[in-house]
Scaffold this active site. Structure first.
Site, PDB file in Angstrom:
ATOM      1  CG  ASP A  13      -1.922  -1.143   1.185  1.00 46.57           C
ATOM      2  OD1 ASP A  13      -2.293  -1.585   0.080  1.00 46.57           O
ATOM      3  OD2 ASP A  13      -2.295  -1.625   2.269  1.00 46.57           O
ATOM      4  CD  GLU A  14       4.701  -0.510  -0.290  1.00 46.85           C
ATOM      5  OE1 GLU A  14       3.874  -0.757  -1.195  1.00 46.85           O
ATOM      6  OE2 GLU A  14       5.314  -1.395   0.318  1.00 46.85           O
ATOM      7  CE  LYS A  16       2.528  -2.443  -4.349  1.00 42.51           C
ATOM      8  NZ  LYS A  16       2.155  -2.112  -2.975  1.00 42.51           N
ATOM      9  CB  ALA A  39      -2.659  -6.499  -5.179  1.00 38.55           C
ATOM     10  N   GLY A  40      -4.483  -4.268  -3.835  1.00 41.38           N
ATOM     11  CA  GLY A  40      -5.465  -3.223  -4.127  1.00 41.38           C
ATOM     12  C   GLY A  40      -4.691  -1.976  -4.485  1.00 41.38           C
ATOM     13  NE  ARG A 142       6.184 -31.120  -6.294  1.00 39.27           N
ATOM     14  CZ  ARG A 142       7.117 -31.967  -5.883  1.00 39.27           C
ATOM     15  NH1 ARG A 142       8.025 -32.385  -6.722  1.00 39.27           N
ATOM     16  NH2 ARG A 142       7.125 -32.391  -4.644  1.00 39.27           N
ATOM     17  CD  GLN A 223       0.724  -8.853  -2.590  1.00 39.70           C
ATOM     18  OE1 GLN A 223       1.362  -9.461  -3.420  1.00 39.70           O
ATOM     19  NE2 GLN A 223      -0.547  -8.575  -2.773  1.00 39.70           N
ATOM     20  CB  THR A 298      -7.199  -0.504  -1.856  1.00 45.86           C
ATOM     21  OG1 THR A 298      -6.216   0.458  -1.504  1.00 45.86           O
ATOM     22  CG2 THR A 298      -7.775  -0.180  -3.211  1.00 45.86           C
TER      23      THR A 298
END
Ligand code: GDP
Ligand code: IMO
Ligand code: MG
Length: 426
Positions: A13-14, A16, A39-40, A142, A223, A298
């Site tokens: 959450d920087e 990006k 991710a958001g 696997r 992330q 987010t």
């Protein structure tokens, strides 16, 4: 520079998404390499806000090719929903391509994610409950299902039956949960496969071809380094590798195809979920920063925990990612705080001063952060266009970060919108 990696340098959450959106205007290709819809990434334009989860943050530019690499875990329902919603905004998806090797997040992964968290009780990780960990777990075992299998009905039926029943046994026998209806899931997912077929392409080859054609390629991290499964605050991490090396293994390109790396961080620190956070602020300043910076997830809308800028974290992130440049976001949020603190080192239980991020939880639990205090600034900086326009104390804060981290601050975020960014030598 033809290829550039943008990675999260803290706990995610920087900002990006904003940086990718800005850089995408000068790029031909944007590629996601790991993670999933945990991710958001928020992109703010004049009057619109987009919250992207799986779709690369270059999608707002119709000419940019957006690729999803093999290292991603893909929830078919989630991506189709995201596509549908963005299509309502007239976003063009002709240039979206997904690698056939991506792992598919199945409903049993989501059920297992919730069951595992419940069983852990107060020691839970605070995952996004999107099935990320269990999906990566099946990949490493696997037994995971990949996109090329989802789009092949005969193979998908066979594989989903076996893997679904296996995971059902775990749900029932270990976690005491109701079994999922595998046949219903198979039919639903076959229809998702049918809809996703049009996007499938070998991303490793496409990126290599783009590189040979001298196209500008951006690799979009999700992330952040402190959530890395090897080098983050394990076990309070995600299940992928969100660092620069993860781009190589997640897209299928060697490190010699990476020309430039930029680490994205906030002018303070945040983290969602549980786990160590040495520079966490536990008084009313955290509430102030959270409200002003709108620090709520987010994706999950959870409150983000707030901390001071931590140079130990940034140095660790610099080493594991290999960046020498920083995009420093949300500096505007610190305006009005009389005294700013930067964590410069940690003191261990036996009074040793350390500057490396401790590898194990036991040490992390016992360290005390050491701070350098700096005078704050009170001016509104959201309209500043150059570094010269910033207040003196604000400039000193940036220079201190550069000195402590051994990195150049090349982009400075003074607001959430595209134009609210100051550039230095970029
Ligand atoms: P990501 O996951 O790294 O893409 O970051 P998120 O989108 O989850 O969270 C970053 C938040 O900060 C978003 O709401 C952005 O709109 C916002 N943001 C990014 N840069 C800045 C900035 O420089 N100033 C302010 N005020 N907000 C910013
Ligand atoms: P972006 O790309 C912030 C955190 C979760 C939890 C831990 C494990 O927006 O920066 P998971 O669901 O991945 O198994 O959860 O990781 N987490 C994030 N925190 N930003 C993110 O992504 C995150 N993705 C996962 O909160 O603590
Ligand atoms: Mg985010």
């Amino acid at each position: 520079m033809p290829t550039k990696v943008v990675v999260g340098a803290q706990w995610g959450d920087e900002g990006k998404g904003k940086i990718i959106d800005i850089l995408a205007s000068q790029s031909d290709v944007v590629v996601r390499s790991q993670g999933g819809n945990n991710a958001g990434h928020t992109i703010k334009q004049k009057d619109k806000t987009y919250a992207l989860k799986l779709i690369p943050s270059g999608i707002l530019f119709p000419k940019v090719c957006c690729y999803i690499g093999a290292g991603v875990v893909l929830n078919p329902e989630a991506i189709l929903l995201e596509i549908e919603k963005l299509k309502e905004e007239n976003i063009d998806f002709r240039n979206l391509k997904i690698d056939p090797r991506v792992q598919i997040i199945m409903p049993w992964h989501i059920a297992l994610d919730a069951a595992q968290e419940e069983k852990k009780g107060k020691n839970n990780i605070g995952t996004t409950k999107k099935g990320i960990g269990p999906c990566y777990c099946d990949k490493i075992k696997r037994i995971g299902i990949r996109l090329h299998e989802l789009i092949n009905p005969k193979i998908f039926r066979e594989r989903a039956k076996i893997v679904g029943e296996f995971n059902n046994e775990i749900l029932v026998k270990i976690y005491d949960k109701a079994p999922l209806k595998i046949d219903e899931i198979i039919e639903k997912y076959l229809s998702y496969g049918e809809q996703l077929k049009q996007y499938v392409a070998d991303i490793s080859s496409l990126v290599y071809d783009a590189y040979c054609a001298n196209k500008k390629i951006l690799f979009e991290g999700a992330q952040g380094a402190m959530l890395d499964v090897n080098f983050g605050t394990y076990p309070f991490v995600t299940s992928s590798s969100p660092i620069t090396g993860g781009v190589c293994t997640g897209v299928g390109i060697g490190p010699t195809y990476i020309d430039d790396i930029i680490g994205v961080c906030k002018a303070y620190t945040t983290r969602v979920g549980m786990g160590p956070f040495p520079s966490e602020i536990l008084d009313e300043k955290a509430v102030l920063i959270r409200e002003k910076g709108f620090e709520f997830g987010t994706n999950t809308k959870r409150e983000r925990r707030i901390g001071w800028f931590d140079a130990v974290v940034l140095n660790h992130s610099k080493i594991v990612n290999g960046f020498k440049k920083i995009a420093l976001n949300k500096l505007d949020i610190l305006s009005g705080i009389e005294k700013l603190k930067i964590c410069t080192a940690y003191q261990t239980k036996d009074k040793k001063i350390i500057k490396n991020f401790p590898p194990c939880l036991e040490t992390l639990d016992e360290i005390t952060p050491i701070y350098e205090e700096m005078p704050g600034f009170s001016e509104d900086i959201t309209n500043c266009k150059t570094i010269e326009e910033l207040p003196t104390n604000c400039k000193k804060y940036i220079l201190k970060i550069e000195e402590l981290c051994g990195c150049k601050v090349e982009m400075i975020g003074v607001g959430p919108k595209r134009h609210q960014n100051i550039y230095r030598n970029i």
